[in-house]
Design an enzyme around this catalytic site. Structure first.
Site, mmCIF file in Angstrom:
data_model
loop_
_atom_site.group_PDB
_atom_site.id
_atom_site.type_symbol
_atom_site.label_atom_id
_atom_site.label_comp_id
_atom_site.label_asym_id
_atom_site.label_seq_id
_atom_site.Cartn_x
_atom_site.Cartn_y
_atom_site.Cartn_z
ATOM 1 N N ASP A 152 0.865 -1.172 0.000
ATOM 2 C CA ASP A 152 0.000 0.000 0.000
ATOM 3 C C ASP A 152 0.913 1.238 0.000
ATOM 4 O OD1 ASP A 152 -2.174 1.631 -0.051
ATOM 5 O OD2 ASP A 152 -3.235 0.644 1.584
HETATM 6 C C1 NOJ Z 1 -4.200 3.699 -0.035
HETATM 7 C C2 NOJ Z 1 -5.355 2.770 0.188
HETATM 8 O O1 NOJ Z 1 -5.238 2.151 1.446
HETATM 9 C C3 NOJ Z 1 -5.487 1.692 -0.867
HETATM 10 O O2 NOJ Z 1 -6.686 1.002 -0.662
HETATM 11 C C4 NOJ Z 1 -5.417 2.278 -2.238
HETATM 12 O O3 NOJ Z 1 -5.558 1.264 -3.195
HETATM 13 C C5 NOJ Z 1 -4.103 3.019 -2.401
HETATM 14 N N1 NOJ Z 1 -4.014 4.072 -1.418
HETATM 15 C C6 NOJ Z 1 -3.924 3.593 -3.796
HETATM 16 O O4 NOJ Z 1 -4.770 4.659 -3.996
#
Ligand code: NOJ
Length: 741
Positions: free
Chosen positions: A287
């Site tokens: 993430d």
């Molecule tokens: C953070 C989020 O937790 C995740 O779900 C997401 O896919 C990513 N950012 C990318 O935007």
């Protein structure tokens, strides 16, 4: 078109590819193609494939990197997210293919969580449909639109089980139950990826957030997760597993720690569980900057060590953190990271690029004519309208029967959310556009005539301003019925939106109280992304329709349900508590040594200021008709080790309109080597039954469905007595018993 030589080389080298032992021809050919590219790559280019940067088209995290175009050109960035449209992704792909040394095509990721342009209900809402075909279709349509707009990778499905309504991200998941969650995870993966990733209308799925991100302490996003390994394996892991079994080829490591180690540095999670136990063959992406954040977690002293921990744990791709970019080369040169490890990571990423067809045609997903055709195609809007209606849950409809509304009745529509289009889309609206949409108010007027539908805002969803109350009350006084559209605004759920209260915010409930004094039928239409405490509203309103954030066609869907053109059949997939003090509350709790039903009035597991049971249990939802259940008939009382048990009920539609019912089957293992939940969902079927008619519904139970992690942590069953329940929710059930031999 393809300036570089990767393709020619592949064609020449394929003939010798098929002899690898133990692999299918297709696998061997694919491996060979991947290796043919890999052996051309410098270490820098390899690390470039292990990097994912956000474009500046959308912001979904705390930092943006400048100069990503140049990184692509230099082969330092093999993957981009938050860029979309066929034209823009083509522009970036052209740089990768024509200007970088090897011309390896880019992956384009995006958060296509519940739609790309046509936005479907938020995932929690969609799960309340209990309609796997409709859920799969929603993912299919989302993939089709995204794929036409340059995207070949979605950061979905989110498979995080959660029993935590304070956590705003429950809106993105499928609720509290591992069985239903698993079925939905598989349906979504299949919807996104189809049967063939190379089909240009399918996109790569990403199982997230691995793992147990849905259980942050105190419901605070990104907070510590702490649970027993047994709970993790039996309750939280199954939906991720189901998504991987369904063929998902990427997994996102989560922000949180589990068992004391942040997920992006956890070899236990990313290698032992994910690869060894679950047999995952795709690649792992972190993430957003979660490698860097391991310094804050306090598991490493600096970013270089964070990268080392991540790469050794099993992270193939660094999202946005620039840690691999900055440190990995030096670490390989110094012998801190084996070159083979890097090769394996890159192989997994290239493999997926091949599977997506990108080496054949890097512009497969950048077709502007297709984009024009697919985006907002009428069939897509129809599919969204269908699932939006299916997601709605009728929580209350008292004897006044304020719902369904009747054509010609004068209705006073009140509430900021009634006139909003943006809010209908919910959080993670991807490329969804609310400017051309119709609000709930527009649709009610279109259905029932301008003269019969009047509107006053009354108040905002948040804040203390009561200055609109008087006008709303005056308007309501002149109406036959009041339709009050209240709840949370769309940006109150999703990432980083934890709350310490689960009440309806602002002065909305106060407005409801004042409207109640008019003694007119009141229908509450509730928009929200989490279970809320509705203890007051459930007393004040005559009817409550939970509509979540229903998407692009949401206004029409709400209108059709309110007017009875569609008979609601949605059922909650998260328990709605009576108050925040009951949280966490979920139907698969344990019995404890002092359950509440004991005769002793004091010394038992209970609250002194609230009942134990929730306001609306898991699986609950009403209809404009009613259903009656017969007693359960079992095919046998004894389930043999390799046997099958069939449990049948007869369900009758006892009302005057046709309807659908989600019939649910639960079991309870009465005695175990470790204590067992009081109920566990093991099957469900959604059946349409005409007024006055009946249908038999049969569930098949096999021993493998009763397996769990036993005292010694082996996975399997234990013989003994079971209860079996069937009903229309987890509380109101018929009951019988059987023995597992
Ligand atoms: C953070 C989020 O937790 C995740 O779900 C997401 O896919 C990513 N950012 C990318 O935007």
């Amino acid at each position: 078109m393809y300036r570089n030589f990767v393709l020619a080389l592949l064609a020449a080298s394929l003939l010798s590819a098929c002899a690898t032992s133990g692999k299918t021809n297709a696998d061997a050919i694919l491996d060979h193609k991947v290796d043919s590219v890999l052996k051309l790559m410098t270490l820098d280019e390899k690390i470039g494939q292990m990097v994912l940067y956000s474009s500046d088209w959308d912001v979904t995290g705390p930092s943006l990197k400048k100069g990503y175009l140049d990184d692509i050109r230099k082969g330092n960035c093999g993957n981009i997210f938050n860029a979309h449209t066929a034209a823009y992704t083509r522009k970036l792909q052209k740089i990768a293919v024509e200007e970088s040394r090897l011309g390896i095509p880019l992956l384009f990721g995006y958060d296509v969580i519940h739609g790309h342009k046509t936005i479907f209900p938020i995932s929690l809402g969609e799960s309340a449909s209990w309609d796997l075909a409709a859920i799969e279709k929603s993912a299919r349509v989302s993939a089709t639109e995204a794929a036409a707009s340059g995207i070949n990778w979605t950061f979905a499905p989110m498979c995080d089980i959660s029993v935590e309504p304070r956590w705003g991200r429950v809106s993105e998941g499928a609720g509290e139950d591992p069985y239903l969650g698993s079925k939905i995870a598989a349906a979504r993966v299949h919807g996104f990826q189809g049967d063939n990733l190379a089909d240009p209308s399918t996109i790569l799925a990403c199982v997230k957030h691995f793992a147990a991100y849905g259980a942050p302490l105190a419901g605070r996003d990104y907070n510590t997760v702490d649970m027993s390994e047994r709970v993790f394996l039996d309750t939280y892991l199954p939906p991720y597993k189901a998504a991987i079994d369904a063929g998902a080829m990427s997994v996102m490591s989560s922000f949180n720690e589990l068992f004391g180690v942040p997920a992006s540095g956890s070899k236990y999670l990313l290698t032992d569980i994910l690869r060894t136990k679950l047999g995952f063959k795709g690649f792992v992406v972190t993430d957003y900057t979660s490698i860097n954040e391991m310094v804050n977690h306090g598991i490493v002293a600096n970013e270089a060590d964070a990268g080392l921990l991540a790469v050794k744990a099993g992270v193939d791709m660094d999202m946005q953190g620039e840690v691999y970019f900055k440190y990995l080369k030096k670490q390989v040169k110094e012998g801190l990271v084996a070159g083979k490890l890097i090769d394996d990571d890159v192989r997994r990423i290239l493999r997926v690029k091949f599977m997506l067809g990108l080496f054949k045609d890097p512009y497969l997903y950048c077709d502007e004519a297709r984009e024009k055709r697919e985006v907002y195609a009428p069939a897509h809007l129809d599919a969204e309208l269908d699932v939006a209606k299916k997601s709605m849950v009728l929580l209350k409809n008292d004897s006044l029967k304020a719902l369904p509304l009747k054509a010609g009745e004068k209705i006073a529509v009140i509430g900021e959310l009634a006139a909003s289009t943006r809010d209908l889309l919910g959080s993670w609206k991807a490329a969804g556009d609310w400017n051309f949409m119709k609000s709930t108010l527009d649709e009610l007027k279109a259905f029932n005539g301008e003269a019969n539908v009047t509107y006053a805002e009354g108040c905002k969803t948040s804040g203390e301003d009561r200055s609109g109350f008087a006008a709303a009350i005056a308007l309501a006084r002149r109406a036959d019925k009041i339709v009050l559209v209240i709840g949370e605004s769309c940006d109150w759920s999703g990432e980083a939106t934890s709350r310490t209260s689960i009440n309806i915010p602002g002065v909305q409930t106060e407005l409801l109280e004042q409207l109640k004094a008019l003694k007119k039928p009141i229908v509450v239409v509730l928009m929200n992304g989490r279970p809320l405490d509705l203890s007051k509203e459930s007393l004040l309103a005559n009817s409550i329709l939970e509509v979540w954030f229903p998407g692009t066609m949401g206004g029409k869907a709400i209108t059709q349900v309110l007017y009875g053109q569609y008979n609601p059949a949605g059922k909650l997939t998260m328990t709605f508590p009576r108050n925040l003090g009951q949280v966490p509350i979920y139907y698969y709790e344990k019995n404890t040594g002092r359950p509440i039903y004991l005769a002793n009035p004091k010394y038992k597991s209970r609250y002194i200021d609230s009942p134990n049971d929730p306001l609306y249990p898991f699986g609950f939802g009403l209809s404009y008709t009613t259903f009656a259940y017969s007693d359960i008939k079992l095919s046998t009382n004894e389930l043999a080790e390799k046997g099958v048990l069939r449990a049948t009920v007869n369900v009758t539609n006892t009302g005057t309109v046709d309807g659908e019912e989600v019939v649910q089957c639960y079991v309870r293992d009465l005695v175990g080597s470790v204590t067992r939940p009081v109920k566990e969902l093991k099957g469900f079927e959604k059946v349409a039954i005409k007024a006055g008619e009946s249908k038999n519904v049969t569930f098949t139970i096999t021993p493998d469905m009763l397996a769990f992690h036993r005292l010694d942590m082996t996975y399997g069953t234990e013989p003994g007595d079971y209860k079996l329940f069937i009903g229309g929710n987890s509380r109101d059930v018929k009951e019988t018993g059987f023995v597992l031999r």
